[in-house]
Design a protein around this motif. Sequence first.
Motif, PDB file in Angstrom:
ATOM      1  N   SER A 175       0.850  -1.196   0.000  1.00 27.59           N
ATOM      2  CA  SER A 175       0.000   0.000   0.000  1.00 27.59           C
ATOM      3  C   SER A 175       0.886   1.247   0.000  1.00 27.59           C
ATOM      4  N   ALA A 176       0.276   2.391  -0.258  1.00 25.27           N
ATOM      5  CA  ALA A 176       1.026   3.652  -0.239  1.00 25.27           C
ATOM      6  C   ALA A 176       1.656   3.877   1.134  1.00 25.27           C
ATOM      7  N   ALA A 177       0.929   3.568   2.197  1.00 26.94           N
ATOM      8  CA  ALA A 177       1.460   3.735   3.550  1.00 26.94           C
ATOM      9  C   ALA A 177       2.634   2.788   3.800  1.00 26.94           C
ATOM     10  N   GLN A 178       2.514   1.552   3.335  1.00 23.81           N
ATOM     11  CA  GLN A 178       3.610   0.597   3.503  1.00 23.81           C
ATOM     12  C   GLN A 178       4.840   1.029   2.710  1.00 23.81           C
ATOM     13  N   LEU A 179       4.620   1.532   1.494  1.00 21.67           N
ATOM     14  CA  LEU A 179       5.749   2.026   0.688  1.00 21.67           C
ATOM     15  C   LEU A 179       6.455   3.183   1.371  1.00 21.67           C
ATOM     16  N   ALA A 180       5.676   4.116   1.896  1.00 23.64           N
ATOM     17  CA  ALA A 180       6.263   5.277   2.574  1.00 23.64           C
ATOM     18  C   ALA A 180       7.046   4.837   3.808  1.00 23.64           C
ATOM     19  N   ALA A 181       6.489   3.912   4.573  1.00 28.40           N
ATOM     20  CA  ALA A 181       7.192   3.411   5.758  1.00 28.40           C
ATOM     21  C   ALA A 181       8.473   2.686   5.365  1.00 28.40           C
ATOM     22  N   GLN A 182       8.404   1.884   4.318  1.00 28.23           N
ATOM     23  CA  GLN A 182       9.584   1.167   3.836  1.00 28.23           C
ATOM     24  C   GLN A 182      10.654   2.146   3.354  1.00 28.23           C
ATOM     25  N   ALA A 183      10.237   3.189   2.650  1.00 22.17           N
ATOM     26  CA  ALA A 183      11.182   4.172   2.114  1.00 22.17           C
ATOM     27  C   ALA A 183      11.922   4.914   3.224  1.00 22.17           C
ATOM     28  N   ASP A 184      11.310   4.977   4.403  1.00 22.80           N
ATOM     29  CA  ASP A 184      11.907   5.688   5.534  1.00 22.80           C
ATOM     30  C   ASP A 184      12.500   4.739   6.574  1.00 22.80           C
ATOM     31  N   SER A 185      12.592   3.449   6.244  1.00 20.10           N
ATOM     32  CA  SER A 185      12.947   2.438   7.237  1.00 20.10           C
ATOM     33  C   SER A 185      14.442   2.297   7.520  1.00 20.10           C
ATOM     34  N   SER A 186      15.291   2.857   6.681  1.00 17.50           N
ATOM     35  CA  SER A 186      16.735   2.766   6.924  1.00 17.50           C
ATOM     36  C   SER A 186      17.418   3.937   6.221  1.00 17.50           C
ATOM     37  N   GLU A 187      18.636   4.192   6.628  1.00 15.85           N
ATOM     38  CA  GLU A 187      19.394   5.272   5.999  1.00 15.85           C
ATOM     39  C   GLU A 187      19.596   4.990   4.511  1.00 15.85           C
ATOM     40  N   GLU A 188      19.877   3.732   4.170  1.00 14.05           N
ATOM     41  CA  GLU A 188      20.077   3.365   2.770  1.00 14.05           C
ATOM     42  C   GLU A 188      18.824   3.663   1.947  1.00 14.05           C
ATOM     43  N   ARG A 189      17.663   3.267   2.445  1.00 19.56           N
ATOM     44  CA  ARG A 189      16.415   3.500   1.712  1.00 19.56           C
ATOM     45  C   ARG A 189      16.078   4.989   1.651  1.00 19.56           C
ATOM     46  N   ARG A 190      16.384   5.728   2.700  1.00 15.78           N
ATOM     47  CA  ARG A 190      16.168   7.179   2.646  1.00 15.78           C
ATOM     48  C   ARG A 190      17.072   7.797   1.587  1.00 15.78           C
ATOM     49  N   ASP A 191      18.303   7.315   1.485  1.00 12.51           N
ATOM     50  CA  ASP A 191      19.227   7.812   0.455  1.00 12.51           C
ATOM     51  C   ASP A 191      18.711   7.508  -0.952  1.00 12.51           C
ATOM     52  N   TRP A 192      18.099   6.334  -1.132  1.00 10.81           N
ATOM     53  CA  TRP A 192      17.547   5.981  -2.450  1.00 10.81           C
ATOM     54  C   TRP A 192      16.571   7.046  -2.932  1.00 10.81           C
ATOM     55  N   GLN A 193      15.819   7.630  -2.007  1.00  9.10           N
ATOM     56  CA  GLN A 193      14.745   8.536  -2.392  1.00  9.10           C
ATOM     57  C   GLN A 193      15.259   9.770  -3.134  1.00  9.10           C
ATOM     58  N   HIS A 194      16.460  10.210  -2.826  1.00  7.76           N
ATOM     59  CA  HIS A 194      17.005  11.348  -3.574  1.00  7.76           C
ATOM     60  C   HIS A 194      18.121  10.949  -4.532  1.00  7.76           C
ATOM     61  N   ASP A 195      18.873   9.894  -4.213  1.00  9.15           N
ATOM     62  CA  ASP A 195      19.989   9.506  -5.078  1.00  9.15           C
ATOM     63  C   ASP A 195      19.553   8.675  -6.287  1.00  9.15           C
ATOM     64  N   CYS A 196      18.486   7.878  -6.145  1.00 12.80           N
ATOM     65  CA  CYS A 196      18.101   6.919  -7.175  1.00 12.80           C
ATOM     66  C   CYS A 196      16.781   7.245  -7.859  1.00 12.80           C
ATOM     67  N   ASN A 197      16.157   8.324  -7.500  1.00 11.91           N
ATOM     68  CA  ASN A 197      14.847   8.662  -8.035  1.00 11.91           C
ATOM     69  C   ASN A 197      14.949   8.996  -9.526  1.00 11.91           C
ATOM     70  N   LEU A 198      14.391   8.144 -10.369  1.00 13.44           N
ATOM     71  CA  LEU A 198      14.492   8.347 -11.828  1.00 13.44           C
ATOM     72  C   LEU A 198      13.816   9.627 -12.278  1.00 13.44           C
ATOM     73  N   ARG A 199      12.758  10.013 -11.603  1.00  3.48           N
ATOM     74  CA  ARG A 199      12.089  11.275 -11.967  1.00  3.48           C
ATOM     75  C   ARG A 199      13.071  12.432 -11.820  1.00  3.48           C
ATOM     76  N   THR A 200      13.798  12.431 -10.732  1.00  2.08           N
ATOM     77  CA  THR A 200      14.790  13.492 -10.495  1.00  2.08           C
ATOM     78  C   THR A 200      15.951  13.370 -11.471  1.00  2.08           C
ATOM     79  N   LEU A 201      16.464  12.154 -11.634  1.00  2.10           N
ATOM     80  CA  LEU A 201      17.633  11.941 -12.496  1.00  2.10           C
ATOM     81  C   LEU A 201      17.355  12.315 -13.957  1.00  2.10           C
ATOM     82  N   LEU A 202      16.119  12.092 -14.398  1.00  2.00           N
ATOM     83  CA  LEU A 202      15.758  12.405 -15.788  1.00  2.00           C
ATOM     84  C   LEU A 202      15.124  13.790 -15.929  1.00  2.00           C
TER      85      LEU A 202
END
Length: 139
Positions: free
Chosen positions: A110-137
């Motif tokens: 679910s959207a809530a589960q995705l948001a919680a997962q995205a914030d669940s570790s430093e690595e996953r938090r880093d993915w949100q800005h370092d790996c975001n294809l929308r931002t990269l493109l």
Amino acid sequence: MPVLTLNADNRKELAAAIADERWVVACLCAAWCGTCGSYRATFEELASRHPDKLFVWIDIEDHADVVGDLDVENFPTLLIQHENLVAFFGTTLPDAGVAHRLITAQTELSAAQLAAQADSSEERRDWQHDCNLRTLLGA
């Protein structure tokens, strides 16, 4: 929908496609990699099994301007994203069954589960800005 391959002529088209609400599954590979060459057919088969998702093939050397700062440690590397949330970024076995289960598991959250997962570790938090294809493109 067939796999879209990032090239010099379709960057704006790809950015627009990524900007919609579909899930994006990107494979980051390199032309010189034998595993990547054989995985391409597997990735295309995965795209046919998931026609509601956008599948993108990105050669990390040809498009270093897009993915230059991403830490691609091995091949194939998958990036799974929904809107602005990066759900997964990492190496996977070059096996259709493994990738299918990974894609299915992420896209069933679910959207809530995705948001919680995205914030669940430093690595996953880093993915949100370092790996975001929308931002990269620049989508």
